[in-house]
Design a protein around this motif. Structure first.
Motif, PDB file in Angstrom:
ATOM      1  N   LEU A  32       0.843  -1.204   0.000  1.00  0.00           N
ATOM      2  CA  LEU A  32       0.000   0.000   0.000  1.00  0.00           C
ATOM      3  C   LEU A  32       0.875   1.250   0.000  1.00  0.00           C
ATOM      4  O   LEU A  32       1.968   1.242   0.566  1.00  0.00           O
ATOM      5  CB  LEU A  32      -0.904   0.032   1.244  1.00  0.00           C
TER       6      LEU A  32
ATOM      7  N   GLU B 135      -2.366   5.245   1.659  1.00  0.00           N
ATOM      8  CA  GLU B 135      -3.239   4.107   1.970  1.00  0.00           C
ATOM      9  C   GLU B 135      -2.898   3.503   3.338  1.00  0.00           C
ATOM     10  O   GLU B 135      -3.788   3.098   4.093  1.00  0.00           O
ATOM     11  CB  GLU B 135      -3.134   3.044   0.875  1.00  0.00           C
ATOM     12  N   ASN B 136      -1.582   3.455   3.659  1.00  0.00           N
ATOM     13  CA  ASN B 136      -1.177   2.976   4.976  1.00  0.00           C
ATOM     14  C   ASN B 136      -1.781   3.841   6.082  1.00  0.00           C
ATOM     15  O   ASN B 136      -2.223   3.333   7.109  1.00  0.00           O
ATOM     16  CB  ASN B 136       0.355   2.985   5.105  1.00  0.00           C
TER      17      ASN B 136
ATOM     18  N   ILE C 292      -6.012   3.404   6.045  1.00  0.00           N
ATOM     19  CA  ILE C 292      -6.718   2.121   6.099  1.00  0.00           C
ATOM     20  C   ILE C 292      -7.455   1.912   7.432  1.00  0.00           C
ATOM     21  O   ILE C 292      -8.632   1.555   7.441  1.00  0.00           O
ATOM     22  CB  ILE C 292      -5.772   0.940   5.750  1.00  0.00           C
TER      23      ILE C 292
END
Ligand code: ADP
Ligand code: MG
Length: 247
Positions: A99, A103-104, A107
């Protein structure tokens, strides 16, 4: 006011008693450095606070709520509510390698909090700026240095707006030349009055940033105190022996 209260905590792995009767408190806005030799139980204690380990006995209260009381845990929903107040940063970052940085960061809050895409986007940009990585929003973890990865890991923990941040040897896997950039972010957080428990081998950080130092050996807290007293006038023979090897 204590935000974390640990009393008579016990934990064994098989016949190995890893935590023996651990008791201590962390007050709101306090930075506590935990030091001690490898194998003394530091990680197990931290992991117990975020429910990555279950203890066998004793109690952990977070912000007045019992995560575990006399070895008994509440139902999982309650556990999740309580541990949502905590964030953890690991030695080996534990980023999702497939990711992007953005995105990390997004999430976990995406899964648990009711926020819009726009709010999340703003929050991840603001927090990345805070850790000095504004230009890495769309980078993949694999393209980052260790110091940058660890700053992303700190940013990810901050995304959940924790009341308490726990760090487990956050600079131990880093090259010496990037250790400082991670310690600086941690120092900034301390100055903003973040409540922190930091397991570290960085004695300089413990001395300069921590309000209190806790020394663990063999699953016990041997000694704790204000850094200036702790480092200049350790009371216990085991503390003296540890400091003579590590200062
Ligand atoms: P520290 O972080 O101070 O190095 P740890 O809490 O990692 O100490 O480990 C304390 C002791 O618990 C060590 O003897 C270690 O081998 C043991 N231990 C830690 N995790 C496990 C596990 N999952 N299974 C079995 N033993 C473990
Ligand atoms: Mg450890």
């Amino acid at each position: 006011m204590a935000i974390i209260e640990i009393s008579t905590l016990q934990k064994s792995f098989g016949s190995n008693e890893v935590l023996k009767n651990i008791s201590f408190e962390v007050n709101k806005n306090e930075v506590v450095a935990v030091i001690g030799a490898s194998g003394s139980g530091k990680s197990t204690m931290l992991r117990s606070i975020v429910h990555l380990e279950k203890v066998d006995g004793g109690s952990i209260q977070i912000d007045g709520q019992n995560l575990v009381k006399d070895g008994h845990y509440p139902k999982i929903k309650t556990i999740k509510e309580i541990t949502a107040k905590t964030g953890m940063v690991f030695q080996h970052f534990n980023l999702f390698p497939h990711l992007s940085v953005k995105e990390n960061l997004e999430i976990a809050p995406k899964l648990v909090k009711k926020t819009t895409k726009e709010e999340l986007d703003k929050r991840s940009r603001d927090i990345l700026q805070k850790v000095g990585l504004s230009d890495k929003l769309h980078a993949q973890p694999g393209s980052l240095s260790g110091g940058q990865k660890q700053r992303v890991a700190i940013a990810r923990a901050l995304m959940m707006d924790p009341d308490i941040l726990l760090f487990d040897e956050p600079t131990s896997a880093l090259d010496p030349e990037v250790t400082g950039e991670v310690l600086k972010v941690m120092r900034d957080l301390a100055e903003e009055n973040m409540t922190m428990i930091v397991v570290t081998h960085e004695m300089g950080f413990a001395r300069e940033v921590a309000d209190r130092v806790v020394f663990m050996d063999g699953g016990e807290i041997i000694e704790s105190g204000r850094p200036e007293e702790f480092f200049t006038n350790p009371q216990h023979a085991r503390t003296k022996a540890f400091l003579s090897k590590n200062l």
